[in-house]
Design an enzyme around this catalytic site. Structure first.
Site, PDB file in Angstrom:
ATOM      1  N   ASN A 127      27.958 124.699  70.653  1.00  0.00           N
ATOM      2  CA  ASN A 127      27.407 124.822  72.000  1.00  0.00           C
ATOM      3  C   ASN A 127      27.940 126.131  72.578  1.00  0.00           C
ATOM      4  OD1 ASN A 127      26.595 124.607  74.633  1.00  0.00           O
ATOM      5  ND2 ASN A 127      27.491 122.578  74.980  1.00  0.00           N
ATOM      6  N   ARG A 147      23.143 123.488  70.206  1.00  0.00           N
ATOM      7  CA  ARG A 147      22.554 123.075  71.478  1.00  0.00           C
ATOM      8  C   ARG A 147      21.804 124.271  72.069  1.00  0.00           C
ATOM      9  NH1 ARG A 147      24.913 122.754  77.214  1.00  0.00           N
ATOM     10  NH2 ARG A 147      23.332 121.510  78.256  1.00  0.00           N
ATOM     11  N   HIS A 193      19.380 117.774  80.107  1.00  0.00           N
ATOM     12  CA  HIS A 193      20.260 116.663  79.697  1.00  0.00           C
ATOM     13  C   HIS A 193      19.534 115.719  78.737  1.00  0.00           C
ATOM     14  CE1 HIS A 193      22.763 116.968  83.689  1.00  0.00           C
ATOM     15  NE2 HIS A 193      23.313 117.693  82.720  1.00  0.00           N
ATOM     16  N   ARG A 205      25.548 122.453  92.496  1.00  0.00           N
ATOM     17  CA  ARG A 205      24.122 122.684  92.744  1.00  0.00           C
ATOM     18  C   ARG A 205      23.616 121.757  93.845  1.00  0.00           C
ATOM     19  NH1 ARG A 205      23.136 121.759  86.792  1.00  0.00           N
ATOM     20  NH2 ARG A 205      23.839 123.681  85.789  1.00  0.00           N
ATOM     21  N   VAL A 230      31.328 111.345  86.139  1.00  0.00           N
ATOM     22  CA  VAL A 230      31.314 110.500  87.340  1.00  0.00           C
ATOM     23  C   VAL A 230      30.684 109.148  87.029  1.00  0.00           C
ATOM     24  CG1 VAL A 230      30.477 110.312  89.716  1.00  0.00           C
ATOM     25  CG2 VAL A 230      31.173 112.547  88.824  1.00  0.00           C
ATOM     26  N   GLU A 252      26.939 113.711  73.418  1.00  0.00           N
ATOM     27  CA  GLU A 252      25.878 114.669  73.095  1.00  0.00           C
ATOM     28  C   GLU A 252      26.088 115.300  71.721  1.00  0.00           C
ATOM     29  OE1 GLU A 252      26.511 116.061  77.289  1.00  0.00           O
ATOM     30  OE2 GLU A 252      24.473 116.793  77.031  1.00  0.00           O
TER      31      GLU A 252
END
Ligand code: AMP
Length: 395
Positions: A9, A90, A179, A240, A330, A381
């Site tokens: 990645n 990725r 995602h 964001r 989270v 991932e």
């Protein structure tokens, strides 16, 4: 010997890697080179023969991957001793072209290069990672796994924006969603936990990390998702803004003379939780909220309210919902955020169990009476990229 995939990645100044057992998902080694091109870089490698840490400067992604290969030799496992079947990369933006992972060849590199205007920060870095890895590991098949691919099943009324029709053809303007690797992994795992096929379930997946996105998944296919042309749209995130009136750009240009580029930067890097509180780390936000900080309370409420709105919207989109799944930093760890985001939804058959909700590992956190199951599923991932890369290599 078990089959492994080297997952790479590459970010603009970082290179993250993981040597993944494609069957178990276990990482034989992981590493990260940060601050590439700066005076003081940082390289960590965790291998079976120990951990390695180094702050000496790393000038380029090529040097970073060379350093990683050396770390594999010294701290294990030596790449020659492992059955590596592919390198999985990725890639953030696959545009409308890539609905599935694809083998890396010159045509793919050209196609991903053409998509750079859609992901000016991410795709060039991903391409750099692909190019140096192909140079240094030329005998292995390389596979690109796109963050957007899982959402290519959105119907046109979900991926189109109500803007001049030709903006899609001329400028590529549509919802792509991101995602995707995480949403794919989490929805498959949730189906396993519920003992059903992913193709038998309607799910709402909430990926709540530094970046946040929601996805409505009907029988294994993404039918709507909150991120859009770029990862800026949708939920409130660490830095964001998520959704806002598109007139904000023009308004700031008029009243503050602020350029589009500056507004873009602020909405991506100085907004969200950070914009509201100065803090993008959710743990710190939670601490400040508990200590009575008004801004932290507002940011938390706004963050959870936005999630709830998407849950309601996607509930309507799907008609029936079998489960709501929380994942990422989270989503996996914050019982408070989960409880607040799904509070007072008994009317929709959604009831979080306060005791089960303290879980930070995989499992069901809804009450037995909750018609819609609520789950926590840690994302992985790297494993998903490994599995997808392996599937491409096997044909
Ligand atoms: P990710 O992008 O998935 O690594 O998630 C990063 C976010 O998860 C950051 O905002 C972290 O503060 C948050 N996070 C990580 N651990 C916890 C935790 N124990 N409680 C609340 N938030 C957490």
């Amino acid at each position: 010997m078990t089959e492994h995939v080297l997952v790479i990645n590459a970010g603009s100044s970082s290179l993250k890697y993981s040597l993944v057992d494609s069957d178990s998902g276990d990482a034989a080694a992981t590493g990260l080179v940060e601050r590439i091109g700066e005076q003081s870089s940082h390289h960590v490698h965790h291998g079976p023969k120990g951990d390695f840490e180094d702050d000496s400067p790393v000038a380029s992604h090529e040097k970073a991957l060379e350093a990683a290969v050396r770390a594999f030799e010294t701290y294990g496992p030596a790449l020659g001793d492992v059955d590596i079947v592919a390198v999985g990369h990725r890639v953030v933006h696959g545009g409308s072209q890539f609905a599935a992972p694809a083998p890396v060849d010159d045509a793919l590199i050209a196609a991903v290069t053409e998509l750079v205007p859609l992901a000016p920060l991410h795709n060039p870095a991903n391409l750099e990672g692909i190019k140096v890895a192909r140079r240094l590991l030329p005998d292995l098949p390389h596979v690109a796994v796109f963050d957007t691919a899982f959402h290519q099943t959105l119907p046109p009324y979900a991926y189109r924006y109500a803007v001049p029709f030709d903006w899609l053809k001329e400028y590529g303007i549509r919802r792509y969603g991101f995602h995707g690797t995480s949403h794919a992994f989490v929805s498959e795992r949730a189906a396993q936990l519920l003992g059903r096929g992913a193709d038998q379930l309607n799910l709402i997946v909430l990926h709540l990390g530094n970046g946040c996105s929601a996805a409505a998944i009907r029988r294994g296919n993404s039918v709507d998702t909150s991120m859009g042309l770029t990862p800026l749209e949708g939920l409130v995130m660490g830095t964001r803004s998520g959704d806002l009136d598109p007139a904000v750009h023009g308004h700031l240009a008029r009243v503050a003379g602020q350029s589009a580029a500056e507004t873009d930067r602020i909405l991506n890097s100085e907004s969200g939780l950070k914009g509201l509180t100065g803090e993008n780390d959710f743990r710190e936000l939670t601490r400040r909220r508990a200590a009575g900080d008004d801004r932290a309370r507002l940011a938390f409420d706004l963050y959870c309210y936005r999630i709830k709105k998407y849950v309601g919207a996607y509930y309507a989109v799907l008609g029936t919902v079998d489960a709501i799944v929380f994942t990422a930093g989270v989503g996996q760890h914050s019982a408070e955020a989960r409880a607040a985001a799904l509070s007072d939804l008994d009317g929709l058959g959604i009831q979080v169990d306060p005791v089960r909700n303290t879980a930070t590992t995989e499992g069901v956190i809804s009450t037995d009476g909750s018609r819609v199951k609520v789950l926590v599923v840690p994302t992985n991932e790297e494993w998903q990229i490994a599995r997808e890369a392996l599937a491409v290599v096997r044909g």
